[in-house]
Structures are given as structure tokens and as C-alpha cells.
Design an enzyme around this catalytic site. Sequence first.
Site, mmCIF file in Angstrom:
data_model
loop_
_atom_site.group_PDB
_atom_site.id
_atom_site.type_symbol
_atom_site.label_atom_id
_atom_site.label_comp_id
_atom_site.label_asym_id
_atom_site.label_seq_id
_atom_site.Cartn_x
_atom_site.Cartn_y
_atom_site.Cartn_z
ATOM 1 N N ASP A 31 40.453 20.084 53.136
ATOM 2 C CA ASP A 31 41.543 20.996 53.513
ATOM 3 C C ASP A 31 41.023 22.418 53.743
ATOM 4 O O ASP A 31 41.637 23.399 53.307
ATOM 5 C CB ASP A 31 42.626 21.008 52.438
ATOM 6 N N ASP A 68 40.687 15.762 56.120
ATOM 7 C CA ASP A 68 41.775 16.581 56.664
ATOM 8 C C ASP A 68 41.412 18.057 56.689
ATOM 9 O O ASP A 68 42.227 18.917 56.338
ATOM 10 C CB ASP A 68 43.044 16.392 55.820
#
Length: 366
Positions: free
Chosen positions: A185, A206
Site C-alpha cells: 500500500d 496493492d
Amino acid sequence: MSLFLPDRRSVLAGAALLVPGVASAAARYDAVLWRGPGKPPVAAPTYASLSAAVAAAPANGTKPFRIFVARGVWDEQVVIDKPFVHLVGQDRKASVISHLAASGLTAPDGKRWGTFRTPTLFVRAPDFAARNLTIQNAFDGLAEMSKPGGLHSHDGGGPQAVALMLDKGSDRARFADVDLLSYQDTLFPDAGSSLFERCLVTGSYDFIFGAGQALFRDCEIRSRPRPVDPIDGYIVAPSTSIEQPVGFVFVKCRLTKEAGTKKGSVYLGRPWRPSSQFADGRYGDPKFQGATAFIDCWMDDHIAPAGWTEMWYTGKDGNPRTMLQPEDARFSQFNATGPGAAKFERGRWLSASEARAMTQVVLARL
């Protein structure tokens, strides 16, 4: 075939920030981060922290407030809540804005940080810009995940550690020659429009995610190994609203890998569907239909042959493992090259005119 894209930098407000040489001592600055000893590298009021320098900026400025970031590790969590704050580093690798926070770690208030409180730098005002520096979350995700009992979960107790968040209020943010470093992230462009040129973004799961519109041009997107999991990761997890025509657009970028990242182990992305509260309960909001396009990008062999994959969300029936397929999102590509380029049957192939139009949508907002 390569898609020709015009250079729109000349029409961007504050475009001089993107021109090589701007970080020289001859430029005018309004503040400088400096601890001494000796004379600061530029003539400007000195501040010992970035937060203090930002506090000195006008509350409703209409022109750039330029902050020179001298060499050093500036360890703090910073909120940019004033418009037209511009950061210019003395040295891309050595002018470092850093903070250590991860979702599963305990914050000073005694609670877990949670993903959305971990960013090193929050941008909550328009017309922010940064050049020639590093923004990092110093949490060592690989070391943490590799030890017994480390942070592995995908909920609020996991290893998510954001370096940069473009939060509500951010718009027309611009980054050039900036390294954005973390493990999971990393980059959270969740609001407004943004432009990233010649930047480096590193991560595994991600590591570029959110609801904003962002154009990445001539950037390096570097995947990091995740040996504790079956696959090494996902590059993007967009949560684009269906009301937005585009989300993340990568043009002439290089998708590279760190040593140890396995062949075919990284997906281009998966669709993130956050939950919203409705009259009949809280569940995944169908208005979030993530959008990402890779245009004229070179890909190393770590990219998975399928290209895109699914992601879970909370269904209307309460099932937290309802799967959202990439075909239910807006994932596409144009002219992929390199050892990792494949047919990518789970993403839509764009025509040249579609790719050009998609890029222009983001540029028009900057």
C-alpha cells in the site's frame, strides 16, 4: 506500435518545478529544511521540520510556496493542508521524508495505526508539487512478514504501510523525479487528479491503490518479493467511482522487479470495492468499478500471464469473501512489450484512439 502523446507540462501551473535545474541554489525559496551546522544551502528562513515549514505557508496561497528539502532524513508524519506547497529536494536519494507506521502496529494513542493513518505524507490541499526527493514509509514489510508471528493479515492488523496519500482536498498534484518507497500500500492517490513523471514506486501488494485519477508517465514501477505468500503481489488496486471515466493511467512506464521476485508472480492489478452504508446494511458499493490502463509499457517477466485477477469484497448477503472479477472492472492495456508482455486475456485491449483519449482525460484536469 507506440502511441504518441503530446507533452502538456508547459500548460501546468508551476511547470517550472518540473524543469531540470530548478533545485539549484540560485532558485528562490520561501523556506529551507536545515539542521546545521554551518550555512544552509539556500538563502531562505530555516526550519527544523517539514511540518513547521508548511505551517509558515499562507493559508490560502495562490502562488507556489517553495520549500527546499536539504539532504537528510526528515523523520515525521506530515499533513499538507495549504494550497500551492511545493517541495524541492537537494538530492533525490538523500533528501528523504520518512516515517515508520504500519496498520498492525500500535500508534502513540494506544490503538493500532490502521491503514489510513499510516501515510508519511498526507496531501489535503490543491496544487501540491514535489520534485527530486524521496518519500518513504520506513516499515520493513519483508522482515516483518518473514519472522514467526509477523504481520500477515489483510485486515487492520496487517503490514500495510503507506508512504504518500492524496487525500480529500488534493487536486492537480504533481510529482517529478520522486522515489515513493514502501512494501504494501505504498501510494494512495485517493482524491483529485495527479501527475507522476520519472518517478519510482516500489512495493508488493496493492502498492498503488485508491479512487483518484492519476497519470504515471515515464515512471519505474518496481515489484518487491513476498516469499511468505504464494504470489509476489498486485501492482494496482483501484477503487475508481463509475462516475469517473478513468482512474490510473500508466504511459511509457517500466514494470521492473527486485531480485527474488518470481517469474509470473505479480498481477497488474485487482479491483478494490470498498463498502458503504445502505438502508439494508453495509456492503461493497457497486459504484466502485476500478479503472486502470497500461499504455506503451515495458514489462519484465514477473508479470502474470493472465494480467489481471479478482479481489474479495463484502457482498450484499454479508459474505466477506464475495469475489469481484476483473471483467466487472475497467482494466485495459495497449502495446505491452518486454518479457512479461502477454495476451492478458482478462484485460481489454485498447485501440490507439482509445488509449490517446484516456490519457487526455487526466491531462485535461491538471
